[in-house]
Design a protein around this motif. Sequence first.
Motif, PDB file in Angstrom:
ATOM      1  N   ARG A   1      -9.620  -7.303  -7.995  1.00 38.13           N
ATOM      2  CA  ARG A   1      -9.280  -6.031  -7.370  1.00 38.13           C
ATOM      3  C   ARG A   1      -7.787  -5.729  -7.278  1.00 38.13           C
ATOM      4  NH1 ARG A   1      -8.475  -6.469  -1.656  1.00 38.13           N
ATOM      5  NH2 ARG A   1      -8.742  -8.580  -0.825  1.00 38.13           N
ATOM      6  N   GLY A   2      -6.930  -6.530  -7.952  1.00 40.18           N
ATOM      7  CA  GLY A   2      -5.504  -6.231  -7.967  1.00 40.18           C
ATOM      8  C   GLY A   2      -4.832  -6.573  -6.653  1.00 40.18           C
ATOM      9  N   PRO A   3      -4.030  -5.661  -6.107  1.00 41.03           N
ATOM     10  CA  PRO A   3      -3.314  -5.963  -4.859  1.00 41.03           C
ATOM     11  C   PRO A   3      -4.268  -6.402  -3.752  1.00 41.03           C
ATOM     12  CG  PRO A   3      -2.556  -3.887  -5.792  1.00 41.03           C
ATOM     13  CD  PRO A   3      -3.763  -4.288  -6.578  1.00 41.03           C
ATOM     14  N   LEU A   4      -3.901  -7.470  -3.055  1.00 47.07           N
ATOM     15  CA  LEU A   4      -4.747  -7.965  -1.972  1.00 47.07           C
ATOM     16  C   LEU A   4      -4.404  -7.208  -0.695  1.00 47.07           C
ATOM     17  CD1 LEU A   4      -4.711 -11.790  -2.749  1.00 47.07           C
ATOM     18  CD2 LEU A   4      -6.301 -10.012  -3.525  1.00 47.07           C
TER      19      LEU A   4
ATOM     20  N   ALA B   1      -7.563  -0.604   1.588  1.00 47.74           N
ATOM     21  CA  ALA B   1      -7.343   0.748   1.072  1.00 47.74           C
ATOM     22  C   ALA B   1      -6.295   1.476   1.907  1.00 47.74           C
ATOM     23  CB  ALA B   1      -8.663   1.523   1.074  1.00 47.74           C
ATOM     24  N   GLU B   2      -6.323   1.257   3.220  1.00 42.27           N
ATOM     25  CA  GLU B   2      -5.345   1.906   4.101  1.00 42.27           C
ATOM     26  C   GLU B   2      -3.933   1.399   3.820  1.00 42.27           C
ATOM     27  OE1 GLU B   2      -8.145   0.474   5.033  1.00 42.27           O
ATOM     28  OE2 GLU B   2      -9.344   2.223   5.633  1.00 42.27           O
ATOM     29  N   GLN B   3      -3.785   0.096   3.598  1.00 40.62           N
ATOM     30  CA  GLN B   3      -2.465  -0.466   3.287  1.00 40.62           C
ATOM     31  C   GLN B   3      -1.952   0.076   1.958  1.00 40.62           C
ATOM     32  OE1 GLN B   3      -3.636  -4.648   3.597  1.00 40.62           O
ATOM     33  NE2 GLN B   3      -2.141  -4.926   5.260  1.00 40.62           N
ATOM     34  N   GLN B   4      -2.836   0.177   0.982  1.00 39.71           N
ATOM     35  CA  GLN B   4      -2.412   0.695  -0.325  1.00 39.71           C
ATOM     36  C   GLN B   4      -1.908   2.126  -0.202  1.00 39.71           C
ATOM     37  OE1 GLN B   4      -5.063  -0.156  -3.716  1.00 39.71           O
ATOM     38  NE2 GLN B   4      -6.145  -1.616  -2.398  1.00 39.71           N
ATOM     39  N   THR B   5      -2.623   2.954   0.544  1.00 34.04           N
ATOM     40  CA  THR B   5      -2.207   4.343   0.715  1.00 34.04           C
ATOM     41  C   THR B   5      -0.870   4.414   1.444  1.00 34.04           C
ATOM     42  OG1 THR B   5      -4.499   5.093   0.764  1.00 34.04           O
ATOM     43  CG2 THR B   5      -2.837   6.574   1.680  1.00 34.04           C
TER      44      THR B   5
ATOM     45  N   ALA C   1       4.526  -6.640   2.553  1.00 38.70           N
ATOM     46  CA  ALA C   1       5.976  -6.451   2.462  1.00 38.70           C
ATOM     47  C   ALA C   1       6.459  -6.578   1.020  1.00 38.70           C
ATOM     48  CB  ALA C   1       6.690  -7.469   3.351  1.00 38.70           C
ATOM     49  N   ASP C   2       5.873  -7.533   0.272  1.00 40.46           N
ATOM     50  CA  ASP C   2       6.247  -7.693  -1.136  1.00 40.46           C
ATOM     51  C   ASP C   2       5.890  -6.446  -1.935  1.00 40.46           C
ATOM     52  OD1 ASP C   2       7.156 -10.328  -0.721  1.00 40.46           O
ATOM     53  OD2 ASP C   2       5.115 -11.103  -0.926  1.00 40.46           O
TER      54      ASP C   2
ATOM     55  N   VAL D   1       8.133  -3.609  -4.134  1.00 38.85           N
ATOM     56  CA  VAL D   1       7.828  -3.160  -5.493  1.00 38.85           C
ATOM     57  C   VAL D   1       7.718  -1.634  -5.538  1.00 38.85           C
ATOM     58  CG1 VAL D   1       6.083  -3.178  -7.318  1.00 38.85           C
ATOM     59  CG2 VAL D   1       6.694  -5.305  -6.140  1.00 38.85           C
ATOM     60  N   ALA D   2       6.982  -1.074  -4.582  1.00 45.34           N
ATOM     61  CA  ALA D   2       6.806   0.380  -4.543  1.00 45.34           C
ATOM     62  C   ALA D   2       8.139   1.091  -4.348  1.00 45.34           C
ATOM     63  CB  ALA D   2       5.840   0.759  -3.418  1.00 45.34           C
TER      64      ALA D   2
END
Length: 266
Positions: free
Chosen positions: A116-119, A122-126, A164-165, A169-170
């Motif tokens: 699933r990519g980034p661990l 969904a809320e953290q990704q957004t 945080a990592d 990157v973002a």
Amino acid sequence: MPDADASGLTVGQVSARLDVTVRALHHWDEIGLARPSLRTAAGYRLYTAGDLERLHRIVVYRELGVGLDRIRTILDDPATDVPGALRAQRARVTERIDRLRELGAELDRMIDAHERGPLLTAEQQTAIFGPDWNPDWPVQARRRWENTPQWLQYTERSASRDAADWRAVADAVTDLDRALADAMDAGVAPGGPEANRLAERHRDVFASYFPLTVEMQVCLGRMFEADPGFAAHYDGVRDGLAAWFRQIIDAAARAQGVDPDTATWR
């Protein structure tokens, strides 16, 4: 353990009974750790019940990770503090168990990252990648590229990153997008020093996902312009940025001796 009969047991029989290789038994015999006590008229060596008892103890200690020299001391030196030796070995075994548990947790993270990519939730990704981010994109990417070395490299990096990592990157990607838009607004020409530096900066930033060769960057540039999703992203930053970005990538590649028209993913 069943006793050996009066004639004793051969090396092969002992090997089968104790699940020890014949090679190991021969080695223990050669170093004097466990020697057969009997010999047949034909010269074959046989193990007695007492020999089997000693071998059984050796096998137990070996399974606990005790070295052969230490086993010899435990079995043959009456002054040896056997409980103390076993406690020390237990401490070493406990350390190994703890490390194996850590490795198991790391493997679980690797598996999750591969699937699933980034661990991240969904809320953290957004929150990190912005409101336009679709949490299904990493899953779609896996379906498209999971059999490539680059996907494995990406998942290896993902497994070791926390929120945080990923935020770092973002932020690097956002800063690059802004720099590209500013350069295009300023009329920076593809092939010039500033444009080439931006192309190189893109490769450095993209290395957060996996190492990117110049040829691979050219292939990405084509996709940035042709793929509706990528084009919408860059053109959303600045109208026409997707096409201009591809132009500076191609020009920078030519400066490094790569023909954009023939570049392949390698």
